[in-house]
Design a protein around this motif. Structure first.
Motif, mmCIF file in Angstrom:
data_model
loop_
_atom_site.group_PDB
_atom_site.id
_atom_site.type_symbol
_atom_site.label_atom_id
_atom_site.label_comp_id
_atom_site.label_asym_id
_atom_site.label_seq_id
_atom_site.Cartn_x
_atom_site.Cartn_y
_atom_site.Cartn_z
ATOM 1 N N VAL A 1 0.827 -1.202 0.000
ATOM 2 C CA VAL A 1 0.000 0.000 0.000
ATOM 3 C C VAL A 1 0.861 1.251 0.000
ATOM 4 N N GLY A 2 0.517 2.175 -0.857
ATOM 5 C CA GLY A 2 1.194 3.454 -0.946
ATOM 6 C C GLY A 2 0.282 4.443 -1.617
ATOM 7 N N SER A 3 0.705 5.670 -1.701
ATOM 8 C CA SER A 3 -0.177 6.712 -2.221
ATOM 9 C C SER A 3 -0.515 6.502 -3.694
ATOM 10 N N GLU A 4 0.345 5.808 -4.444
ATOM 11 C CA GLU A 4 0.084 5.589 -5.855
ATOM 12 C C GLU A 4 -0.452 4.198 -6.149
ATOM 13 N N MET A 5 -0.622 3.366 -5.135
ATOM 14 C CA MET A 5 -0.999 1.981 -5.382
ATOM 15 C C MET A 5 -2.387 1.884 -6.002
ATOM 16 N N PRO B 1 -7.360 3.344 -7.487
ATOM 17 C CA PRO B 1 -6.514 3.586 -6.309
ATOM 18 C C PRO B 1 -7.064 2.853 -5.093
ATOM 19 N N ILE B 2 -6.172 2.269 -4.293
ATOM 20 C CA ILE B 2 -6.595 1.631 -3.048
ATOM 21 C C ILE B 2 -5.680 2.080 -1.910
ATOM 22 N N THR B 3 -6.231 2.106 -0.722
ATOM 23 C CA THR B 3 -5.447 2.485 0.457
ATOM 24 C C THR B 3 -5.483 1.399 1.518
#
Length: 135
Positions: A7-11, A125-127
């Motif tokens: 998980v990351g801001s661009e994932m 996008p996922i968080t």
């Protein structure tokens, strides 16, 4: 948990694309601009993926058969661009062949060929990596 540490801001994820044309779509995860993971499902278990490093975001294109087409390129003074075919072999995505390179054709010819391909896009996008849990 297959998504541990991704998980990351661009994932982003892109599911429902059947790379090997076996009737079961693979899950494509783009961790950031250059790291991609491909997960297979064998009917019972999720098969972990190794990381694929490609230099461009949105560099994946549909292929009419077992595989995906990837637009990739070099950096700096050795800026050579490639259009490669990757196929599923033993539940892993592997390089199969180079379809075109700017060592053999012009940039315009390579981009014209790329523009005939159908992008694999619509990444979401996922968080929360619990979406990627196989438990």
């Amino acid at each position: 948990e297959i998504g541990s540490g991704l998980v990351g801001s661009e994932m982003c994820i892109r599911d429902r694309y059947d790379i090997d044309q076996d009737g079961t779509p693979e899950l494509i995860v783009r961790k950031n601009i250059s790291e991609y993971y491909i997960y297979m499902f064998d009917g019972t278990d999720v098969i972990p993926s190794s990381v694929n490093y490609w230099n461009y975001s949105n560099c994946l294109y549909a292929y009419d058969g077992n595989g995906i087409i990837v637009h990739n390129g070099g950096q700096g003074s050795m800026h050579i661009e490639y259009i490669d075919l990757y196929s599923m072999v033993n539940d892993q995505l592997e390089w199969a062949e180079t379809l075109m390179t700017t060592e053999e054709c012009s940039d315009d010819e390579l981009y014209a060929f790329r523009d005939t391909l159908t992008p694999i896009d619509n990444f979401i996008p996922i968080t929360d990596d619990s979406y990627l849990s196989n438990s």
